[in-house]
Design an enzyme around this catalytic site. Structure first.
Site, PDB file in Angstrom:
ATOM      1  CE  LYS A  98      -3.412   2.607   2.676  1.00  0.00           C
ATOM      2  NZ  LYS A  98      -4.251   2.704   3.875  1.00  0.00           N
ATOM      3  CD  GLU A 123      -6.768   7.743  10.527  1.00  0.00           C
ATOM      4  OE1 GLU A 123      -6.192   6.646  10.560  1.00  0.00           O
ATOM      5  OE2 GLU A 123      -6.795   8.464   9.500  1.00  0.00           O
TER       6      GLU A 123
END
Length: 394
Positions: free
Chosen positions: A140, A196
Site C-alpha cells: 500500500k 481519525e
C-alpha cells in the site's frame, strides 16, 4: 500560578469563542482544550528521545510551580524534522456543549491557484504506484497532493476553526501555531478537522480508531446510503483497510495486552466522506508508557504512509512535489501522568493571511484506479474549501 483556567458554565460554545490566532485548540464532541502562551518550547527532531524530553520538560514545569502541566502541539510526517510542541502557560478544558450550526462563510474570490502536482500528474503517479505494488515492491502507498491558493480576501483562522467545529463536531477540530524556523518566515496556523484518532490513553486504557478506505458522500439521501453500502462491500477498500489495522495492532502489541481488533470495520461518516473504520482497544502493560510514546510507536501508520513503510516512503518522496510538513503527522496533547490524545493531522490547511495550502491524500493498493483516487482527493479537499468559503471547483 495555577495552570487550569476556570471555564464559565454558561458559555454557549465553550472555549471555541475564546480562541485567538496563536493559541492551541483541540477538541471533539466530548471535550475541548485551549492552551495559550508558552512556558517552554520543545523543538527537536522527531526521534526516539522526543517522548523522554517531553516528560522531562513536564516535570520541570511542575517543579517550577505549574500545576498539571501539559505538552501540546503537532509532529510532522517525516521523522527527523522538528517537532512543534510546547508547554503552555495556561490551559482551559471544558466538556463540549451542543451548538447551533454556523453559517457557511461568505464566498471568497481567488486570485491564484497552484496544484501540486497537476491532476493528470497525480493520476500518473497513482498508476506508477499501482505498478510498483503489483510488482511486489509494496502493499500500500499513500499519495497526497496540495492546493496553494491566494484568496482575494484575508483568511482568519478563528473563523475557519469555528466553521469546522460547528459543521463537523465529532471530528477532532484543531488549530496549531506553526512556529517559523527563522525570523523572515511569516506566521502560519494549521487548522483542521481530523476524523481519525491515532491514539488515546486514559490510565491503562488505550484506544486507536484508524480510517482507511473512503468514498465521497452524496447530497441525495438514497445515493448517499448506497455509497456507504458499496464501501462496506468493497474488497479493494477492505484490503486497503486491513494493512492499517494489522500495522497498528503489531505496533501496539509490545506495549499493550488485551488487544482487541474487531473482525471487520464499520462505516463512519464525516460531512463530506464515508470511511471504513476500526476501533482498536487495549490495556497498557506499563504505566511508564505515555500517550506520546505510543503515538510515536504507531506513527506513521499505513493509513498515511503505506506498507511496508520504507518502500512507501520512497515512492512518496519520488512522487510528491511538496513537503508534507505537519500534514499526516499528529496533533494533540500529553500530560505528566502520560494520559493524552493524538489525532492524525488530515483534513487541514496551513493559513498565512492571504496564502493557504490545502492537503488531501488517498491510499493506493493493487486494485486502485487513478481516476477514482484523484476524485477521492478532490472530495477530501471539500472539508477545508467549505470552511474557507472557497469555490468547490478548485
Amino acid at each position: 500560578m495555577n495552570q487550569t483556567t476556570p471555564v464559565r458554565p454558561d458559555m454557549f460554545c465553550p472555549l471555541l469563542d475564546d480562541y485567538r490566532c496563536g493559541d492551541f485548540f483541540f477538541g471533539t464532541a466530548h471535550g475541548r482544550l485551549l492552551a495559550r502562551d508558552t512556558l517552554a518550547r520543545i523543538r527537536r527532531p522527531v526521534d526516539a528521545q522526543l517522548a523522554a524530553e517531553v516528560t522531562t520538560s513536564l516535570r520541570t514545569a511542575r517543579e517550577g510551580g505549574h500545576d498539571n502541566p501539559v505538552a501540546v502541539g503537532a509532529l510532522p510526517f517525516h521523522a527527523g524534522q522538528d517537532s512543534n510542541l510546547h508547554i503552555p502557560l495556561t490551559v482551559a478544558r471544558s466538556a463540549a456543549a451542543g451548538i447551533a450550526p454556523a453559517p457557511r462563510p461568505t464566498g471568497r474570490g481567488v486570485l491564484a491557484v497552484s496544484r501540486l502536482p497537476e491532476p493528470e500528474q497525480y493520476a500518473a503517479g497513482v498508476a506508477r504506484a499501482v505498478a510498483a505494488i503489483r510488482a511486489g515492491h509494496a502493499r500500500k502507498i499513500v499519495l497526497a497532493r496540495a492546493l496553494d491558493i491566494t484568496p482575494a480576501d484575508p483568511v482568519d483562522p478563528a473563523e475557519v476553526l469555528a466553521h469546522l467545529v460547528h459543521h463537523d463536531p465529532h471530528a477532532f477540530g484543531f488549530a496549531v501555531s506553526v512556529t517559523p524556523r527563522d525570523t523572515t518566515s511569516a506566521h502560519r496556523t494549521l487548522v483542521g478537522a481530523s476524523p481519525e484518532l491515532l491514539l488515546s490513553r486514559r490510565g491503562k486504557h488505550v484506544v486507536s480508531h484508524p480510517l482507511a478506505g473512503s468514498i465521497p458522500r452524496s447530497p441525495d439521501p438514497r445515493e448517499d446510503k448506497a455509497r456507504a453500502q458499496s464501501l462496506q462491500a468493497s474488497a479493494k477498500d477492505h484490503d486497503e483497510h486491513s494493512h492499517v489495522t494489522e500495522g497498528i495492532a503489531a505496533a501496539l502489541l509490545p506495549h499493550c495486552r488485551k488487544l482487541h481488533v474487531p473482525a471487520a470495520p464499520s462505516v463512519v461518516r464525516t460531512a463530506t466522506m464515508w470511511h471504513l473504520a476500526t476501533r482498536i482497544t487495549a490495556e497498557l502493560r506499563s504505566p511508564d508508557t505515555s500517550s506520546l510514546d505510543l503515538a510515536l510507536a504507531l506513527h506513521p501508520t499505513p493509513a498515511v504512509c503505506g506498507s511496508p513503510l520504507a518502500a512507501a516512503h520512497a515512492v512518496i518522496a519520488a512522487s510528491e512535489p511538496f513537503d508534507r510538513g505537519l500534514y499526516t503527522g499528529m496533533v494533540g496533547w500529553c500530560d505528566e501522568s502520560g494520559d493524552g490524545e493524538w489525532a492524525v493531522t488530515i483534513r487541514c490547511a496551513e493559513i498565512n493571511h492571504r496564502n493557504v495550502r490545502l492537503f488531501a491524500g488517498a491510499g493506493i493498493v493493487a486494485d486502485s484506479c487513478p481516476e477514482s483516487e484523484l476524485a477521492e482527493t478532490s472530495a477530501k479537499f471539500q472539508t477545508m474549501l467549505n470552511a474557507l468559503g472557497l469555490p468547490n471547483t478548485l
